[in-house]
Design a protein around this motif. Structure first.
Motif, PDB file in Angstrom:
ATOM      1  N   ILE A 103      71.597 110.253  42.395  1.00  0.00           N
ATOM      2  CA  ILE A 103      70.367 110.270  41.621  1.00  0.00           C
ATOM      3  C   ILE A 103      70.236 108.896  40.982  1.00  0.00           C
ATOM      4  O   ILE A 103      71.157 108.424  40.308  1.00  0.00           O
ATOM      5  N   LEU A 104      69.110 108.248  41.216  1.00  0.00           N
ATOM      6  CA  LEU A 104      68.838 106.943  40.622  1.00  0.00           C
ATOM      7  C   LEU A 104      67.991 107.162  39.375  1.00  0.00           C
ATOM      8  O   LEU A 104      66.989 107.877  39.423  1.00  0.00           O
ATOM      9  N   LEU A 105      68.387 106.567  38.264  1.00  0.00           N
ATOM     10  CA  LEU A 105      67.678 106.750  36.999  1.00  0.00           C
ATOM     11  C   LEU A 105      66.903 105.499  36.623  1.00  0.00           C
ATOM     12  O   LEU A 105      67.452 104.394  36.621  1.00  0.00           O
ATOM     13  N   THR A 106      65.614 105.700  36.313  1.00  0.00           N
ATOM     14  CA  THR A 106      64.765 104.628  35.795  1.00  0.00           C
ATOM     15  C   THR A 106      64.202 105.099  34.463  1.00  0.00           C
ATOM     16  O   THR A 106      64.420 106.235  34.058  1.00  0.00           O
ATOM     17  N   GLU A 107      63.459 104.247  33.795  1.00  0.00           N
ATOM     18  CA  GLU A 107      62.931 104.638  32.493  1.00  0.00           C
ATOM     19  C   GLU A 107      61.837 105.694  32.600  1.00  0.00           C
ATOM     20  O   GLU A 107      61.819 106.664  31.858  1.00  0.00           O
ATOM     21  N   ASN A 108      60.916 105.525  33.549  1.00  0.00           N
ATOM     22  CA  ASN A 108      59.773 106.432  33.652  1.00  0.00           C
ATOM     23  C   ASN A 108      59.613 107.083  35.019  1.00  0.00           C
ATOM     24  O   ASN A 108      58.597 107.706  35.277  1.00  0.00           O
ATOM     25  N   GLY A 109      60.562 106.902  35.900  1.00  0.00           N
ATOM     26  CA  GLY A 109      60.502 107.561  37.188  1.00  0.00           C
ATOM     27  C   GLY A 109      59.693 106.852  38.244  1.00  0.00           C
ATOM     28  O   GLY A 109      59.409 107.425  39.290  1.00  0.00           O
TER      29      GLY A 109
ATOM     30  N   GLU B 281      60.410 100.557  39.253  1.00  0.00           N
ATOM     31  CA  GLU B 281      61.059 100.162  38.000  1.00  0.00           C
ATOM     32  C   GLU B 281      62.496  99.716  38.197  1.00  0.00           C
ATOM     33  O   GLU B 281      63.140 100.060  39.178  1.00  0.00           O
ATOM     34  N   ARG B 282      62.983  98.997  37.200  1.00  0.00           N
ATOM     35  CA  ARG B 282      64.366  98.533  37.180  1.00  0.00           C
ATOM     36  C   ARG B 282      65.300  99.743  37.108  1.00  0.00           C
ATOM     37  O   ARG B 282      65.056 100.710  36.403  1.00  0.00           O
ATOM     38  N   LEU B 283      66.362  99.688  37.851  1.00  0.00           N
ATOM     39  CA  LEU B 283      67.356 100.752  37.871  1.00  0.00           C
ATOM     40  C   LEU B 283      68.181 100.731  36.585  1.00  0.00           C
ATOM     41  O   LEU B 283      68.702  99.700  36.187  1.00  0.00           O
ATOM     42  N   LEU B 284      68.275 101.904  35.919  1.00  0.00           N
ATOM     43  CA  LEU B 284      69.072 102.015  34.696  1.00  0.00           C
ATOM     44  C   LEU B 284      70.461 102.571  34.970  1.00  0.00           C
ATOM     45  O   LEU B 284      71.391 102.319  34.214  1.00  0.00           O
ATOM     46  N   GLY B 285      70.592 103.385  36.030  1.00  0.00           N
ATOM     47  CA  GLY B 285      71.894 103.962  36.326  1.00  0.00           C
ATOM     48  C   GLY B 285      71.870 104.775  37.600  1.00  0.00           C
ATOM     49  O   GLY B 285      70.807 105.088  38.136  1.00  0.00           O
ATOM     50  N   ILE B 286      73.057 105.100  38.087  1.00  0.00           N
ATOM     51  CA  ILE B 286      73.223 105.901  39.297  1.00  0.00           C
ATOM     52  C   ILE B 286      74.206 107.019  38.979  1.00  0.00           C
ATOM     53  O   ILE B 286      75.274 106.776  38.405  1.00  0.00           O
ATOM     54  N   ILE B 287      73.842 108.238  39.363  1.00  0.00           N
ATOM     55  CA  ILE B 287      74.745 109.379  39.235  1.00  0.00           C
ATOM     56  C   ILE B 287      75.105 109.825  40.644  1.00  0.00           C
ATOM     57  O   ILE B 287      74.216 110.062  41.466  1.00  0.00           O
ATOM     58  N   THR B 288      76.399 109.938  40.918  1.00  0.00           N
ATOM     59  CA  THR B 288      76.861 110.433  42.215  1.00  0.00           C
ATOM     60  C   THR B 288      77.608 111.750  41.996  1.00  0.00           C
ATOM     61  O   THR B 288      77.863 112.150  40.861  1.00  0.00           O
ATOM     62  N   LEU B 289      77.972 112.400  43.082  1.00  0.00           N
ATOM     63  CA  LEU B 289      78.732 113.640  42.974  1.00  0.00           C
ATOM     64  C   LEU B 289      80.041 113.443  42.228  1.00  0.00           C
ATOM     65  O   LEU B 289      80.519 114.342  41.540  1.00  0.00           O
ATOM     66  N   TRP B 290      80.620 112.262  42.351  1.00  0.00           N
ATOM     67  CA  TRP B 290      81.885 111.969  41.672  1.00  0.00           C
ATOM     68  C   TRP B 290      81.726 111.936  40.159  1.00  0.00           C
ATOM     69  O   TRP B 290      82.689 112.134  39.417  1.00  0.00           O
TER      70      TRP B 290
ATOM     71  N   LEU C 203      67.720 110.964  45.089  1.00  0.00           N
ATOM     72  CA  LEU C 203      66.645 111.376  44.197  1.00  0.00           C
ATOM     73  C   LEU C 203      66.398 110.257  43.201  1.00  0.00           C
ATOM     74  O   LEU C 203      67.343 109.707  42.626  1.00  0.00           O
ATOM     75  N   VAL C 204      65.135 109.882  43.030  1.00  0.00           N
ATOM     76  CA  VAL C 204      64.776 108.888  42.020  1.00  0.00           C
ATOM     77  C   VAL C 204      64.231 109.654  40.827  1.00  0.00           C
ATOM     78  O   VAL C 204      63.157 110.244  40.892  1.00  0.00           O
ATOM     79  N   ASP C 205      65.021 109.714  39.778  1.00  0.00           N
ATOM     80  CA  ASP C 205      64.773 110.421  38.530  1.00  0.00           C
ATOM     81  C   ASP C 205      64.794 111.933  38.707  1.00  0.00           C
ATOM     82  O   ASP C 205      64.838 112.443  39.817  1.00  0.00           O
TER      83      ASP C 205
END
Length: 94
Positions: free
Chosen positions: A64-70, A74-83, A36-38
């Motif tokens: 889940i890939l996090l960007t500033e505006n979805g 855009e540049r990737l700000l962070g990644i959230i995984t199940l872990w 998922l992106v944003d």
């Protein structure tokens, strides 16, 4: 309110509509995993889950890939995984 659904915008990439005006995309990797992106605005989770179920019923997200505006460009700000979820839950609820 817009009914949640997904529009195929490119092979393996869907724009999830009905997520409170945010740009939320679902991307299927070459190995079939889903990312998922944003995540949209607060309160968008139910709409995202319904749209995901329409695209890939029962298939879990890998990250889940996090960007500033979805925007997918855009540049990737962070990644959230199940872990990461237990640590996030502890930080929010703890």
């Amino acid at each position: 309110m817009t009914t949640p659904h997904a529009d195929l915008v490119a092979p393996g990439t869907w724009w999830l509509r009905g997520t409170r005006g945010a740009n939320v995309y679902l991307v299927e990797a070459d190995d079939g995993s889903l990312v998922l992106v944003d995540t949209g605005f607060r309160g968008s989770e139910a709409a995202i889950l319904r749209a995901l179920d329409g695209v890939a019923p029962g298939k879990p997200l890998e990250a889940i890939l996090l960007t500033e505006n979805g925007e997918v460009s855009e540049r990737l700000l962070g990644i959230i995984t199940l872990w990461d979820l237990p640590q996030i839950y502890e930080a929010v609820e703890g």
